[in-house]
Enzyme design. Structure first.
Site, short mmCIF file in Angstrom:
data_model
loop_
_atom_site.label_atom_id
_atom_site.label_comp_id
_atom_site.label_asym_id
_atom_site.label_seq_id
_atom_site.Cartn_x
_atom_site.Cartn_y
_atom_site.Cartn_z
N HIS A 241 0.63 5.48 -31.83
CA HIS A 241 1.52 6.34 -30.79
C HIS A 241 0.30 6.80 -29.89
O HIS A 241 -0.59 7.59 -30.17
CB HIS A 241 2.05 7.64 -31.39
CG HIS A 241 3.07 8.17 -30.22
ND1 HIS A 241 3.92 7.38 -29.64
CD2 HIS A 241 3.12 9.44 -29.93
CE1 HIS A 241 4.62 8.15 -28.79
NE2 HIS A 241 4.01 9.28 -29.07
N CYS B 250 8.56 6.31 -32.89
CA CYS B 250 7.28 5.68 -32.53
C CYS B 250 6.19 6.04 -33.53
O CYS B 250 5.47 5.41 -34.12
CB CYS B 250 6.93 5.78 -30.93
SG CYS B 250 7.94 4.79 -30.13
#
Length: 464
Positions: free
Chosen positions: A130, A76
């Site tokens: 993120h 991510c």
């Protein structure tokens, strides 16, 4: 030469700048839809026919769905940092979820900053970067509180190992993604005095796959099919690849507990929940004043393994971890119902948005605009996709081949057009030396060291 009065020069500059040019075309708006952990199991790609994603497919039908689109990193944080900054992981040193990207990526390099400097109102909600490392100063507005995710996280886990899923007896609007979508819907209903860049970052199908029970009911367990699988798949994978796959972990536990189909059911249910929210967003978009002058791009941060190569999650350099949907709708450029078979990666998103919106592409951006492919999906394209996982591990993907080289020198080579499941590693066969050499030309020659982990929220999310 006769001097021009200063007042006349000022008036001329005022008109040329567009401030007084009533006929100047308005810059297009941007609807920027990010989906977390969504792999290639969507209808328009057809990888898993039982998957039901009518709204994602509806969006693809409006423009171009890319069939071979790949992430910059199968994690991510580095994937999102790369896409939003234009810097690949091996340039920034952001390789893991506990790398605080803000320490090495200054605000003036980011996509949001380019759009703000270009006169756009930049707003968003949900997961774009993120979220362990927010930087709200990049945005004119951002949803401050997407609500508690208790209904998702407090449910009893019916999964196994670290794979978490459970059907919930709750309403659709009790999950955070509903509120995130509501924010985007509200922005589409407002009158904007400037062109807007509106980001909507949906969490599902990120774990836990805890969504209302009705989405599980869409996929009866008796109808679930396992993905293509070979017991001997890892026999020709070198040690570095085995280390990434970790077959002794999640997959061994999945086989032991017999919950493989249950897990797939959970993933499909979570995907269906996100597809529902995308449908809500598209319905609002179609009713808005902006439907004819807005670019839509839907992207996903990476793919996900569901047992292929005895691996679960992302965190690998094979097809399932790196391949993810990408859809573009660009008024005046794309045509409805397009499909593009060219192999690209998501580093093309930043420069393409700049190109379509008439904004300068910053010199640091490590990607090329795919405007030519949006106009003609069959046009020539000679740039393969490049994905990086951790320091000095890379894969190059073309329309026919995948080549992986690990930091220790281990290699994998797959002829994907002939072996789509990547079951036969050809790297050690001398007759394929030329293919390896050609693909190896695209690997970076310099790799920035990992910038190291923080001591806060990012580290605890490393496995997510």
């Amino acid at each position: 030469m006769k001097a021009v009065p200063l007042l006349a020069l000022s008036f001329f500059a005022f008109i040329v700048s567009g401030s007084f040019a009533a006929d100047a075309p308005a810059k297009p708006n941007v609807l920027f839809i990010a989906v977390d952990d969504l792999r290639d199991w969507v209808g328009y790609i057809g990888k898993y026919p039982a998957s039901k994603t009518p709204n994602i497919d509806r969006l693809a039908a409006r423009g171009i769905g890319f069939m071979k689109s790949y992430c910059a990193a199968p994690v991510c944080n580095p994937s999102r940092a790369a896409l939003m900054s234009g810097l690949r992981p091996f340039t920034s040193g952001v390789y893991e979820n506990n790398n605080d990207w803000r320490t090495v990526i200054p605000e003036n390099l980011t996509l949001t900053t380019v759009f703000r400097q270009g006169g756009y109102y930049v707003c968003g909600a949900g997961k774009i970067y993120h979220e362990a490392y927010p930087r709200r100063s990049e945005w004119d507005d951002y949803l401050a509180n997407e609500g508690k995710r208790g209904a998702e996280t407090d449910a009893q886990n019916e999964g196994t190992s670290g794979i978490r899923f459970a059907p919930l007896d709750c309403r659709d609007d009790e999950l955070a993604d509903w509120k995130i979508t509501d924010y985007a819907i509200a922005e589409l209903g407002k009158k904007h005095d400037k062109p807007f860049f509106l980001a909507c970052g949906l969490h599902k199908p990120h774990m836990p796959w805890n969504v209302p029970r009705k989405y599980y009911d869409m996929y009866p367990l008796k109808d679930i099919e396992l993905p293509p699988y070979s017991e001997s798949d890892l026999d020709d994978v070198p040690p570095a690849g085995i280390k990434m796959a970790k077959p002794w972990g999640d997959h061994a536990e999945m086989l032991k507990t017999g919950k493989w189909k249950n897990a797939i059911q959970g993933y499909l249910a979570a995907t269906a929940y996100t597809d529902m929210n995308i449908g809500r967003l598209l319905d609002a978009f179609d009713k808005s004043a902006y439907k004819d002058n807005t670019i839509i791009v839907l992207w996903c941060d990476h793919g996900w393994h569901l047992g292929e190569k005895q691996h679960w999650r992302k965190f690998a350099l094979w097809e399932e971890a790196t391949h993810a949907p990408l859809i573009w709708v660009a008024p005046g450029v794309t045509k409805p119902g397009g499909r593009c078979e060219r192999t690209i990666d998501f580093m093309t998103i930043y420069p393409t948005l700049c190109d379509l919106c008439g904004l300068p592409i910053p010199s640091h951006v490590q990607g090329k605009s795919i405007r030519s492919l949006l106009a003609d999906p069959k046009s020539a394209w000679d740039q393969p996709a490049l994905t990086t996982y951790l320091f000095d591990n890379h894969t190059v993907r073309t329309e026919d081949w995948r080549y992986i080289r690990y930091a220790n020198g281990d290699e994998e080579l797959y002829h994907d057009s002939e072996d789509p499941n990547e079951w036969t590693n050809l790297a050690m066969k001398p007759e394929f030396a030329a293919e390896k050499a050609e693909l190896g030309k695209y690997l970076p020659t310099e790799n920035h060291p990992d910038i190291g982990g923080d001591k806060g929220g990012g580290k605890k999310k490393k496995a997510e």
